[in-house]
Motif scaffolding. Structure first.
Motif, PDB file in Angstrom:
ATOM      1  N   LEU A   1     -22.955  18.166  10.106  1.00 23.16           N
ATOM      2  CA  LEU A   1     -22.538  19.238  10.640  1.00 23.16           C
ATOM      3  C   LEU A   1     -21.378  19.583  11.429  1.00 23.16           C
ATOM      4  CD1 LEU A   1     -24.390  21.958  10.629  1.00 23.16           C
ATOM      5  CD2 LEU A   1     -25.154  21.317  12.972  1.00 23.16           C
ATOM      6  N   GLN A   2     -21.014  18.319  12.398  1.00 25.58           N
ATOM      7  CA  GLN A   2     -19.795  18.139  13.077  1.00 25.58           C
ATOM      8  C   GLN A   2     -18.691  18.318  12.120  1.00 25.58           C
ATOM      9  OE1 GLN A   2     -20.974  14.712  15.075  1.00 25.58           O
ATOM     10  NE2 GLN A   2     -21.312  16.124  17.099  1.00 25.58           N
ATOM     11  N   SER A   3     -18.667  17.310  11.086  1.00 22.48           N
ATOM     12  CA  SER A   3     -17.555  17.253  10.213  1.00 22.48           C
ATOM     13  C   SER A   3     -17.504  18.685   9.605  1.00 22.48           C
ATOM     14  CB  SER A   3     -17.589  16.305   9.221  1.00 22.48           C
ATOM     15  OG  SER A   3     -18.475  16.662   8.212  1.00 22.48           O
TER      16      SER A   3
ATOM     17  N   ILE B   1     -13.432  24.365  10.367  1.00 24.62           N
ATOM     18  CA  ILE B   1     -13.372  25.721  10.614  1.00 24.62           C
ATOM     19  C   ILE B   1     -13.110  26.222  12.111  1.00 24.62           C
ATOM     20  CG2 ILE B   1     -14.543  26.297   8.646  1.00 24.62           C
ATOM     21  CD1 ILE B   1     -16.901  26.836  10.148  1.00 24.62           C
ATOM     22  N   THR B   2     -13.372  25.119  13.115  1.00 20.12           N
ATOM     23  CA  THR B   2     -13.233  25.627  14.444  1.00 20.12           C
ATOM     24  C   THR B   2     -12.609  24.634  14.944  1.00 20.12           C
ATOM     25  OG1 THR B   2     -15.086  24.386  14.976  1.00 20.12           O
ATOM     26  CG2 THR B   2     -15.571  26.534  14.509  1.00 20.12           C
ATOM     27  N   GLU B   3     -11.956  24.776  16.435  1.00 23.51           N
ATOM     28  CA  GLU B   3     -11.300  24.011  17.021  1.00 23.51           C
ATOM     29  C   GLU B   3     -12.313  23.182  17.706  1.00 23.51           C
ATOM     30  OE1 GLU B   3      -8.563  24.126  21.259  1.00 23.51           O
ATOM     31  OE2 GLU B   3      -8.093  25.424  19.569  1.00 23.51           O
ATOM     32  N   HIS B   4     -12.273  21.804  17.747  1.00 24.16           N
ATOM     33  CA  HIS B   4     -13.228  20.882  18.158  1.00 24.16           C
ATOM     34  C   HIS B   4     -13.148  20.864  19.763  1.00 24.16           C
ATOM     35  CE1 HIS B   4     -15.355  17.373  18.778  1.00 24.16           C
ATOM     36  NE2 HIS B   4     -14.313  16.506  19.037  1.00 24.16           N
TER      37      HIS B   4
ATOM     38  N   ILE C   1     -15.640  26.794  27.000  1.00 27.89           N
ATOM     39  CA  ILE C   1     -16.032  26.468  25.614  1.00 27.89           C
ATOM     40  C   ILE C   1     -16.140  28.003  24.927  1.00 27.89           C
ATOM     41  CG2 ILE C   1     -16.499  24.094  25.270  1.00 27.89           C
ATOM     42  CD1 ILE C   1     -19.438  25.294  24.969  1.00 27.89           C
ATOM     43  N   ASP C   2     -15.946  28.539  23.535  1.00 26.44           N
ATOM     44  CA  ASP C   2     -16.244  29.838  23.098  1.00 26.44           C
ATOM     45  C   ASP C   2     -17.559  29.301  22.508  1.00 26.44           C
ATOM     46  OD1 ASP C   2     -13.570  30.811  23.914  1.00 26.44           O
ATOM     47  OD2 ASP C   2     -12.802  29.376  22.158  1.00 26.44           O
TER      48      ASP C   2
ATOM     49  N   ILE D   1     -10.557  29.435  14.005  1.00 26.87           N
ATOM     50  CA  ILE D   1      -9.637  28.013  14.049  1.00 26.87           C
ATOM     51  C   ILE D   1      -9.422  27.745  15.379  1.00 26.87           C
ATOM     52  CG2 ILE D   1      -7.353  28.735  13.603  1.00 26.87           C
ATOM     53  CD1 ILE D   1      -9.116  26.086  11.503  1.00 26.87           C
ATOM     54  N   HIS D   2      -9.142  29.223  16.248  1.00 25.04           N
ATOM     55  CA  HIS D   2      -8.992  29.091  17.790  1.00 25.04           C
ATOM     56  C   HIS D   2     -10.058  28.966  18.531  1.00 25.04           C
ATOM     57  CE1 HIS D   2      -4.834  28.600  16.402  1.00 25.04           C
ATOM     58  NE2 HIS D   2      -4.819  29.701  15.904  1.00 25.04           N
ATOM     59  N   LYS D   3     -10.971  28.858  18.015  1.00 22.50           N
ATOM     60  CA  LYS D   3     -12.498  28.845  18.910  1.00 22.50           C
ATOM     61  C   LYS D   3     -13.089  27.541  19.151  1.00 22.50           C
ATOM     62  CE  LYS D   3     -13.199  33.605  18.699  1.00 22.50           C
ATOM     63  NZ  LYS D   3     -12.855  34.429  19.886  1.00 22.50           N
TER      64      LYS D   3
END
Ligand SMILES: NC(=O)c1ccc[n+]([C@@H]2O[C@H](COP(=O)([O-])OP(=O)(O)OC[C@H]3O[C@@H](n4cnc5c(N)ncnc54)[C@H](O)[C@@H]3O)[C@@H](O)[C@H]2O)c1
Length: 441
Positions: A57-59, A64-67, A75-76, A40-42
């Protein structure tokens, strides 16, 4: 059992003295139980060919990840969808996006490339498959300094939807896969993800780990338990002390059997059926080496390795196929990069490990009720590799993108993933966990 170059003081001293030592990146590892908020913080940018697939895929990923976008400073993770690229010219989008983004990927970052092959045209098939080579080269180019991994998820079944892709990608984006890079993983099995949460997905599953007393087997047993499984360790009588302690730690069970012995398979199978009614997970991990060049190899060495590594695996798995596997059971077989590339002095071992990949693949073509995949470790720091001469060990560690050996836990996390429904799209495949080893790459 440790890599001296992972010692920060030694690294500092080498720098001070200007010694030309390789400096392997420090890999971040998350050993906690699988969690819905793990990523969630990635900061993950999901980009690629504009189409319905990318939108979906984006939605899914934004939940589940940080946008993040590729214009953000750092970016991670980068998820690049190449689905829909059909011509050589289309590939320029891949070139431009990756070229402009590489410098923004943080240490221990992840690149996931998504491709999809179908039979629309020979050109589009060729274009999609050509990306395999791109991603392998990219992994070697950008992985070594910062511990960035690059893997491709290649959809070969047209019914696989973005949600199923995201389940697999979750693992490759996480800190549970730091030693897996340069892989092209086929998503070949369409499934219906029926779980709402990825937490404790193995709750109440009954799992056997052969050779579970130590090394990779013990680490796998711990991961399966962590995710909720009831674990039964199978190992030889001389491993009793280690195995007993581990079984206690995991509130599991120990079956002391040499799996090559005549009655062992029947005893194990009977025990599982009588006590649990059936088996959900079988990790065929027990393995030995007995190296000699073919000219000097005795028939005893040949037989010993084949009997433990392959024959016993086939006998045990076949027995549970006949009676004992629950529906949807997961089987994992420990192969090796030696089984893919071959290795001097290991004709017997390499044969057994190639055989493991073949057997896992053959299992799923003949049985629609189970999942079976092989895991092919590269150089892993265990008692097995500790015994190797210094220079062989150094070659095993440094001749790889990440310039280091992996840990049993790195292999164990992949085993855990392959035993869980998160990986249901992957069936009959093998995945290397080798830090981008040049051997057989
Ligand atoms: N360590 C590596 O670098 C590496 C690399 C590639 C593949 N592998 C494979 O991974 C698996 C685990 O390797 P490891 O390094 O943890 O090995 P290890 O030697 O540390 O552990 C192997 C375990 O298997 C058990 N075992 C051996 N023969 C058995 C038998 N007949 N019946 C029951 N148990 C038996 C041993 O007692 C031991 O507990 C093996 O199949 C190995 O070939 C390891």
């Amino acid at each position: 059992m440790s890599d001296y170059l992972q010692n920060a003081a030694l690294q500092r001293m080498a720098k001070l003295l200007n010694l030309p030592l390789p400096s392997p990146p420090i890999l971040k590892r998350n050993r906690a139980a699988l969690s819905d908020v793990e990523l969630i913080h990635k900061r993950v940018a999901v980009v690629g060919r504009e189409n319905y697939f990318l939108n979906e895929l984006q939605s899914v990923f934004h939940k589940i990840t940080e946008h993040a976008t590729i214009y953000d400073d750092i970016i991670d993770g980068l998820v690049m969808s190449c689905v829909g690229m059909e011509t050589i010219e289309d590939l320029e989008d891949l070139y431009t996006t990756i070229k402009n983004t590489v410098s923004k990927i943080a240490a221990n970052g992840r690149v996931i490339i998504i491709t999809r092959v179908d039979n629309t045209s020979t050109l589009s098939y060729t274009v999609q498959c050509a990306i395999d080579g791109f991603s392998r080269a990219l992994s070697k180019e950008i992985g070594g300094k910062k511990g960035v991994t690059v893997n491709t998820l290649k959809i070969t079944n047209e019914n696989i939807m973005p949600l199923e892709v995201a389940h697999a990608a979750h693992f490759f984006l996480s800190e549970k896969s730091p030693f897996i890079t340069g892989q092209v993983v086929l998503l070949n099995n369409a499934f219906n993800p029926v779980f709402n949460s990825c937490e404790q997905l193995l709750k109440d599953k009954v799992a056997i780990v052969t050779g579970g007393a130590r090394g990779i087997g013990a680490a796998a047993a711990r991961v399966l338990r962590r995710e909720g499984a009831k674990v039964i360790i199978v190992d030889i009588p001389s491993a009793q002390q280690d195995a007993e302690l581990l079984a206690q730690e995991l509130e599991g069970e120990l079956i002391l059997e040499d799996i090559t012995e005549d009655k062992a398979v029947a005893n194990i199978q009977q025990h599982i059926i009588n006590k649990y009614g059936g088996l959900d997970i079988l990790v065929n991990n027990a393995g030995i080496t007995s190296d000699k060049t073919i000219v000097k190899m005795s028939i005893d060495k040949w037989r010993a390795v084949l009997n433990v590594n392959l024959k016993a695996t086939i006998n045990l798995t076949d027995a549970f196929l006949e009676k004992g596997f629950n529906k949807g059971a997961k089987v994992v077989g420990l192969s090796s990069i030696s089984g893919i590339a071959g290795n001097v002095g290991q004709t017997n071992y390499a044969l057994s490990k190639s055989g493991m990949i073949a057997y896992m693949n053959a299992l799923v073509t003949k049985n629609s009720d189970i999942y079976a995949n092989a895991v092919a470790p590269g150089f892993i720091e265990t008692k097995m590799t500790e015994q190797l001469p210094f220079f062989i060990k150094e070659g095993g560690r440094r001749l790889s993108t990440l310039k280091q050996g992996g840990y049993p836990e790195d292999v164990a996390e992949l085993i855990g993933f392959l035993c869980s429904p998160m990986s249901d799209a992957i069936n009959g495949q093998y995945i290397r966990v080798c830090g981008g080893s040049m051997i057989g790459a």
